[in-house]
Design an enzyme around this catalytic site. Sequence first.
Site, PDB file in Angstrom:
ATOM      1  N   GLY A 164       0.713  -1.198   0.026  1.00 36.06           N
ATOM      2  CA  GLY A 164       0.101   0.026  -0.117  1.00 36.06           C
ATOM      3  C   GLY A 164       0.922   1.127  -0.023  1.00 36.06           C
ATOM      4  O   GLY A 164       0.553   2.290  -0.767  1.00 36.06           O
ATOM      5  N   CYS A 165       2.039   1.217   1.036  1.00 37.04           N
ATOM      6  CA  CYS A 165       2.834   2.567   0.845  1.00 37.04           C
ATOM      7  C   CYS A 165       3.642   2.614  -0.281  1.00 37.04           C
ATOM      8  O   CYS A 165       3.874   3.777  -0.817  1.00 37.04           O
ATOM      9  CB  CYS A 165       3.894   2.351   2.038  1.00 37.04           C
ATOM     10  SG  CYS A 165       2.897   2.287   3.595  1.00 37.04           S
TER      11      CYS A 165
END
Length: 157
Positions: free
Chosen positions: A47-48
Amino acid sequence: MTENRLTTGSKAPDFSLADAQEKSVSLKDFAGKKVVVYFYPAASTPGCTKEACDFRDNLNSLASAGYAVVGISPDKPAALAKFSSKESLNFPLLSDPDHAVAEAYGAWGEKKNYGRTYEGLIRSTFVLDGSGVVELAQYNVRATGHVAKLRRNLGLD
């Protein structure tokens, strides 16, 4: 710490944190410029990575509208350097290992995941004007699609 949450018109807390090269970067370094400060949980996670690459891919349009971008996570500078290099990131990533800056921005607090409650970083984004006043504060943002939504909120689409 939800009691520290910033809102539109709040003065953004100042910070001075190490970047990926262990050079100190301060909010004061952006005086007179609009800046997007975003908090993310951990470098090199799916996600990051998606969120950072979205900022990377949209940096030219953000910059042409007068915005600088800074990412902040609890990662150590060495992890930030590896992440930045691997993903060809074109904006500073800052290390907040004791999460003091995240707490000051209200981006650290109770989280729930798979029925477990714990303290952690709350994915959050702040848009600051040239004098360090919050123009937009967003908490619990989603990694995917966040930058596109931010661009719409800023009237850039």
